[in-house]
Design a protein around this motif. Structure first.
Motif, PDB file in Angstrom:
ATOM      1  N   GLY A   1       0.823  -1.208   0.000  1.00 55.36           N
ATOM      2  CA  GLY A   1       0.000   0.000   0.000  1.00 55.36           C
ATOM      3  C   GLY A   1       0.856   1.256   0.000  1.00 55.36           C
ATOM      4  N   PHE A   2       0.517   2.209   0.871  1.00 51.28           N
ATOM      5  CA  PHE A   2       1.218   3.494   0.886  1.00 51.28           C
ATOM      6  C   PHE A   2       2.710   3.334   1.156  1.00 51.28           C
ATOM      7  N   THR A   3       3.078   2.499   2.095  1.00 44.39           N
ATOM      8  CA  THR A   3       4.505   2.320   2.383  1.00 44.39           C
ATOM      9  C   THR A   3       5.225   1.760   1.161  1.00 44.39           C
ATOM     10  N   GLY A   4       4.642   0.772   0.519  1.00 43.04           N
ATOM     11  CA  GLY A   4       5.243   0.213  -0.685  1.00 43.04           C
ATOM     12  C   GLY A   4       5.376   1.236  -1.786  1.00 43.04           C
ATOM     13  N   ARG A   5       4.350   2.040  -1.964  1.00 45.95           N
ATOM     14  CA  ARG A   5       4.409   3.085  -3.001  1.00 45.95           C
ATOM     15  C   ARG A   5       5.467   4.134  -2.664  1.00 45.95           C
ATOM     16  N   MET A   6       5.570   4.457  -1.365  1.00 49.58           N
ATOM     17  CA  MET A   6       6.586   5.423  -0.945  1.00 49.58           C
ATOM     18  C   MET A   6       7.983   4.898  -1.294  1.00 49.58           C
ATOM     19  N   LEU A   7       8.247   3.650  -0.930  1.00 52.79           N
ATOM     20  CA  LEU A   7       9.561   3.077  -1.219  1.00 52.79           C
ATOM     21  C   LEU A   7       9.814   3.004  -2.722  1.00 52.79           C
ATOM     22  N   GLU A   8       8.793   2.684  -3.479  1.00 52.70           N
ATOM     23  CA  GLU A   8       8.930   2.651  -4.937  1.00 52.70           C
ATOM     24  C   GLU A   8       9.293   4.033  -5.478  1.00 52.70           C
ATOM     25  N   ALA A   9       8.621   5.060  -4.994  1.00 48.26           N
ATOM     26  CA  ALA A   9       8.921   6.425  -5.445  1.00 48.26           C
ATOM     27  C   ALA A   9      10.346   6.830  -5.076  1.00 48.26           C
ATOM     28  N   LEU A  10      10.808   6.350  -3.931  1.00 50.94           N
ATOM     29  CA  LEU A  10      12.159   6.669  -3.478  1.00 50.94           C
ATOM     30  C   LEU A  10      13.211   5.770  -4.140  1.00 50.94           C
ATOM     31  N   SER A  11      12.754   4.737  -4.861  1.00 50.67           N
ATOM     32  CA  SER A  11      13.640   3.734  -5.476  1.00 50.67           C
ATOM     33  C   SER A  11      14.469   2.990  -4.424  1.00 50.67           C
ATOM     34  N   ILE A  12      13.811   2.664  -3.316  1.00 48.28           N
ATOM     35  CA  ILE A  12      14.437   1.880  -2.253  1.00 48.28           C
ATOM     36  C   ILE A  12      13.679   0.560  -2.154  1.00 48.28           C
ATOM     37  N   LYS A  13      14.403  -0.547  -2.216  1.00 52.88           N
ATOM     38  CA  LYS A  13      13.773  -1.863  -2.115  1.00 52.88           C
ATOM     39  C   LYS A  13      13.315  -2.125  -0.685  1.00 52.88           C
ATOM     40  N   PRO A  14      12.147  -2.732  -0.524  1.00 50.45           N
ATOM     41  CA  PRO A  14      11.651  -3.012   0.832  1.00 50.45           C
ATOM     42  C   PRO A  14      12.645  -3.781   1.700  1.00 50.45           C
ATOM     43  N   ASP A  15      13.319  -4.775   1.160  1.00 49.17           N
ATOM     44  CA  ASP A  15      14.290  -5.534   1.954  1.00 49.17           C
ATOM     45  C   ASP A  15      15.449  -4.650   2.416  1.00 49.17           C
ATOM     46  N   ASP A  16      15.868  -3.734   1.562  1.00 41.24           N
ATOM     47  CA  ASP A  16      16.950  -2.819   1.928  1.00 41.24           C
ATOM     48  C   ASP A  16      16.490  -1.849   3.018  1.00 41.24           C
ATOM     49  N   PHE A  17      15.255  -1.380   2.914  1.00 42.32           N
ATOM     50  CA  PHE A  17      14.713  -0.470   3.919  1.00 42.32           C
ATOM     51  C   PHE A  17      14.575  -1.194   5.266  1.00 42.32           C
ATOM     52  N   ARG A  18      14.101  -2.423   5.219  1.00 40.14           N
ATOM     53  CA  ARG A  18      13.952  -3.205   6.449  1.00 40.14           C
ATOM     54  C   ARG A  18      15.306  -3.377   7.128  1.00 40.14           C
ATOM     55  N   LYS A  19      16.332  -3.664   6.353  1.00 40.53           N
ATOM     56  CA  LYS A  19      17.676  -3.813   6.904  1.00 40.53           C
ATOM     57  C   LYS A  19      18.151  -2.497   7.517  1.00 40.53           C
ATOM     58  N   ALA A  20      17.898  -1.390   6.843  1.00 44.61           N
ATOM     59  CA  ALA A  20      18.289  -0.076   7.364  1.00 44.61           C
ATOM     60  C   ALA A  20      17.587   0.211   8.691  1.00 44.61           C
ATOM     61  N   VAL A  21      16.304  -0.125   8.764  1.00 42.92           N
ATOM     62  CA  VAL A  21      15.550   0.077  10.006  1.00 42.92           C
ATOM     63  C   VAL A  21      16.103  -0.821  11.109  1.00 42.92           C
ATOM     64  N   ALA A  22      16.368  -2.074  10.783  1.00 40.10           N
ATOM     65  CA  ALA A  22      16.876  -3.026  11.780  1.00 40.10           C
ATOM     66  C   ALA A  22      18.232  -2.583  12.329  1.00 40.10           C
ATOM     67  N   GLU A  23      19.073  -2.003  11.485  1.00 42.03           N
ATOM     68  CA  GLU A  23      20.416  -1.601  11.899  1.00 42.03           C
ATOM     69  C   GLU A  23      20.468  -0.213  12.528  1.00 42.03           C
ATOM     70  N   ALA A  24      19.408   0.571  12.361  1.00 43.80           N
ATOM     71  CA  ALA A  24      19.388   1.943  12.863  1.00 43.80           C
ATOM     72  C   ALA A  24      19.236   1.974  14.384  1.00 43.80           C
ATOM     73  N   LYS A  25      19.828   2.976  14.971  1.00 50.54           N
ATOM     74  CA  LYS A  25      19.637   3.223  16.406  1.00 50.54           C
ATOM     75  C   LYS A  25      18.501   4.222  16.625  1.00 50.54           C
ATOM     76  N   THR A  26      18.335   5.143  15.662  1.00 51.92           N
ATOM     77  CA  THR A  26      17.343   6.208  15.792  1.00 51.92           C
ATOM     78  C   THR A  26      16.683   6.493  14.442  1.00 51.92           C
ATOM     79  N   ASP A  27      15.622   7.275  14.497  1.00 53.45           N
ATOM     80  CA  ASP A  27      14.989   7.742  13.258  1.00 53.45           C
ATOM     81  C   ASP A  27      15.977   8.519  12.389  1.00 53.45           C
ATOM     82  N   ASP A  28      16.872   9.264  13.023  1.00 61.14           N
ATOM     83  CA  ASP A  28      17.846  10.039  12.253  1.00 61.14           C
ATOM     84  C   ASP A  28      18.740   9.137  11.407  1.00 61.14           C
ATOM     85  N   ASP A  29      19.041   7.944  11.919  1.00 57.89           N
ATOM     86  CA  ASP A  29      19.832   6.995  11.128  1.00 57.89           C
ATOM     87  C   ASP A  29      19.066   6.574   9.879  1.00 57.89           C
TER      88      ASP A  29
END
Length: 140
Positions: free
Chosen positions: A47-75
């Motif tokens: 849905g919206f999250t998928g469309r957002m990532l598509e517009a940003l040209s970021i793959k969902p798996d890559d975004f998930r990894k970035a979130v998992a490795e982040a300490k904060t929202d700023d990361d």
């Protein structure tokens, strides 16, 4: 980041912004709910999250990894700034902040959601999702 249990509280509001991207904080919360120990509780990353990532040209798996490795929202914001396609955030914001409910078919929207007849101020999909969540009508 720590996993989230969205059965305990909702993700952040639909219009919340981070790194100049509307819906990004909410999407972070949803992806945190996909981490081990988290719970999406009926929410989706399509849905919206998928469309957002598509517009940003970021793959969902890559975004998930970035979130998992982040300490904060700023990361995560830094990751998005570094990896998003040029103009992707602007294109997404234009889409998300302009997408009419039921693609502008108010009659169909009211037929499926009769309560909308009493809320002419709700014309955009983001506001529809937020109203439904705030009033316990549905989750996205």
């Amino acid at each position: 980041m720590e996993p989230l249990d969205l059965s305990q509280h909702h993700p952040r509001p639909t219009r919340a912004e981070l790194a100049g991207v509307v819906f990004l904080p909410r999407s972070i919360d949803k992806f945190r709910a996909t981490l081990p120990g988290g719970n999406l509780e009926g929410y989706t990353v399509e849905g919206f999250t998928g469309r957002m990532l598509e517009a940003l040209s970021i793959k969902p798996d890559d975004f998930r990894k970035a979130v998992a490795e982040a300490k904060t929202d700023d990361d995560v914001a830094g990751y998005v700034r570094e990896h998003a396609a040029a103009g992707g955030a602007e294109a997404w914001n234009t889409y998300a902040l302009g997408r009419e409910l039921y693609l502008g078919n108010r009659v169909e929207a009211i037929a499926e959601n009769p309560w909308l007849a009493e809320h002419p101020e709700i014309t955009l999909s983001l506001d529809f999702l937020q109203y439904m969540e705030d009033n316990g009508l549905d989750d996205d």
